[in-house]
Design an enzyme around this catalytic site. Sequence first.
Site, PDB file in Angstrom:
ATOM      1  N   ASN A 393       3.704   4.555   6.195  1.00 29.41           N
ATOM      2  CA  ASN A 393       3.379   5.548   5.178  1.00 29.41           C
ATOM      3  C   ASN A 393       2.165   6.374   5.582  1.00 29.41           C
ATOM      4  O   ASN A 393       2.290   7.524   5.974  1.00 29.41           O
ATOM      5  CB  ASN A 393       3.131   4.865   3.831  1.00 29.41           C
ATOM      6  CG  ASN A 393       3.184   5.837   2.670  1.00 29.41           C
ATOM      7  OD1 ASN A 393       2.837   6.997   2.783  1.00 29.41           O
ATOM      8  ND2 ASN A 393       3.625   5.348   1.520  1.00 29.41           N
ATOM      9  N   ASP A 394       0.989   5.782   5.522  1.00 24.43           N
ATOM     10  CA  ASP A 394      -0.232   6.538   5.783  1.00 24.43           C
ATOM     11  C   ASP A 394      -0.274   7.096   7.201  1.00 24.43           C
ATOM     12  O   ASP A 394      -0.805   8.192   7.423  1.00 24.43           O
ATOM     13  CB  ASP A 394      -1.464   5.648   5.550  1.00 24.43           C
ATOM     14  CG  ASP A 394      -1.522   5.135   4.121  1.00 24.43           C
ATOM     15  OD1 ASP A 394      -1.174   5.897   3.208  1.00 24.43           O
ATOM     16  OD2 ASP A 394      -1.892   3.966   3.926  1.00 24.43           O
ATOM     17  N   VAL A 395       0.261   6.369   8.178  1.00 28.90           N
ATOM     18  CA  VAL A 395       0.137   6.791   9.577  1.00 28.90           C
ATOM     19  C   VAL A 395       1.074   7.942   9.924  1.00 28.90           C
ATOM     20  O   VAL A 395       1.011   8.479  11.034  1.00 28.90           O
ATOM     21  CB  VAL A 395       0.385   5.603  10.532  1.00 28.90           C
ATOM     22  CG1 VAL A 395      -0.657   4.525  10.316  1.00 28.90           C
ATOM     23  CG2 VAL A 395       1.787   5.042  10.377  1.00 28.90           C
ATOM     24  N   TYR A 432      -1.163   2.203   1.613  1.00 30.82           N
ATOM     25  CA  TYR A 432      -2.365   1.415   1.392  1.00 30.82           C
ATOM     26  C   TYR A 432      -3.567   2.290   1.073  1.00 30.82           C
ATOM     27  O   TYR A 432      -4.520   1.849   0.457  1.00 30.82           O
ATOM     28  CB  TYR A 432      -2.638   0.568   2.643  1.00 30.82           C
ATOM     29  CG  TYR A 432      -3.137  -0.810   2.338  1.00 30.82           C
ATOM     30  CD1 TYR A 432      -2.552  -1.575   1.331  1.00 30.82           C
ATOM     31  CD2 TYR A 432      -4.189  -1.373   3.045  1.00 30.82           C
ATOM     32  CE1 TYR A 432      -2.996  -2.844   1.055  1.00 30.82           C
ATOM     33  CE2 TYR A 432      -4.650  -2.640   2.778  1.00 30.82           C
ATOM     34  CZ  TYR A 432      -4.048  -3.376   1.774  1.00 30.82           C
ATOM     35  OH  TYR A 432      -4.494  -4.640   1.496  1.00 30.82           O
ATOM     36  N   ALA A 433      -3.519   3.572   1.504  1.00 31.49           N
ATOM     37  CA  ALA A 433      -4.626   4.481   1.198  1.00 31.49           C
ATOM     38  C   ALA A 433      -4.523   5.051  -0.210  1.00 31.49           C
ATOM     39  O   ALA A 433      -5.416   5.757  -0.666  1.00 31.49           O
ATOM     40  CB  ALA A 433      -4.655   5.631   2.212  1.00 31.49           C
TER      41      ALA A 433
END
Length: 464
Positions: A393-395, A432-433
């Site tokens: 997700n975030d990456v 997670y962010a």
Amino acid sequence: MSANQLALWYLVAAVSFILALKGLSSPRTARRGNVYGMIGMAIALLVTLALVYSRSKNVAPILGGMAIGGIIGAMVARRVQMTQMPELVAAMHSLVGLAAVFIAVAAVNNPVAMGLDAPITVGHKVELFIGTFIGAITFSGSVIAFGKLSGRIRSAPVVFKGQHFVNLAIGIAMIGFGIWFCMAPPETHWMPFIIMMALAFLLGFLLIIPIGGADMPVVISMLNSYSGWAAAGIGFSLDNPMLIIAGSLVGSSGAILSYIMCKAMNRSFFSVILGGFGGETADAAGAGEKKQVKSGSPEDAAFLLSNADLVVIVPGYGLAVARAQHAVKELAQKLSAKGVTVKFAIHPVAGRMPGHMNVLLAEAEVPYDQVFEMEDINSEFPQADVALILGANDVVNPLAEQKGSAIYGMPIIEAHKAKNVIVNKRSMASGYAGLDNPLFYMDKTMMVFGDAKKVVEELVKAIE
């Protein structure tokens, strides 16, 4: 055992540790690196036991403690899942820090038994002070990191007004009591030592709670570095070259890894420690707006994959949770048999610890020549027919390219530049962010919801 023999065996153990770090720098040589590490640790333990036996003959308590610890360690190693490795590493760091504190307490209580002069010299007190406060910070900080990683504590940053000033005041007070301890005579040095130690435990707690879940890879490597410096500090106090060398290796390698992680996230190391990351909420990124996504079935995704020339697979934490690495390898083999070029794109902070995805793919025996780091694969996404994102997700969040975003400037895997994007997630929950991901709403993106392992297995069947 003579001093020369002791120095020689400790040198052999130190060389083994250096070879272990060298081996662990690449997946191809990681197994060999682990072997060198085990050899070095075995030599260090045996030499230490021989030294204790030559001095006091009382090694039974040590052997008993080693047996108990070994049994517990073996049980934990057999039961822990790959997805639990980050919190296990954090737990191990906490024990290293606590061990440094216990050794310092023992040295202050009975310096002669620890090979120190009585009364303890100021120089040795300084070394004990450094080892104690670093060890205490490592312990309490690692406990909080363990709680966040394991879900026992919410991963969102915990902040309050004046937090930095409180931390600064506690740090100054800790140093003040440490100086008092170093200068005080033996009959009065216990009180400042205990207060200094208590403040260090508190500071470790306060340093980690404001750090959000997205920064956990940095926190893990940072605490790893702390544990090494704590061991090195105690090694100086005890005049033990093996502790000094091993602690310095762990401390320096952890510091270098922390720098690499911060660079990969475009973060300042001090901003991570002092401020936390991921404090922005999904609403700040527009998650409160109702958006439409295009969802499809595994059969729809299999059709796109089968007709592609180049497929880039981006593994993430969702893949680790589902234990889908073996199914992904089978998928890659099926596609390769059809003439499709398959590559894997690895972000440095994908998952919850550095190298998490590399370890998973290595466990599934994915060929190393198919696995590429972010900076090596990003240029190929415009030519990729399909980018298959599994639980990341975030990456892969394009918000990193937008000014004002909480992750602005963070290097990402540029999956959004592929001709087609397939995203597998359990739900539309943020990463997670705590940020929404515009990639999921693009016209060329197909969402395939479900457990990663089940979805990939269905992809394999559909391609057949």
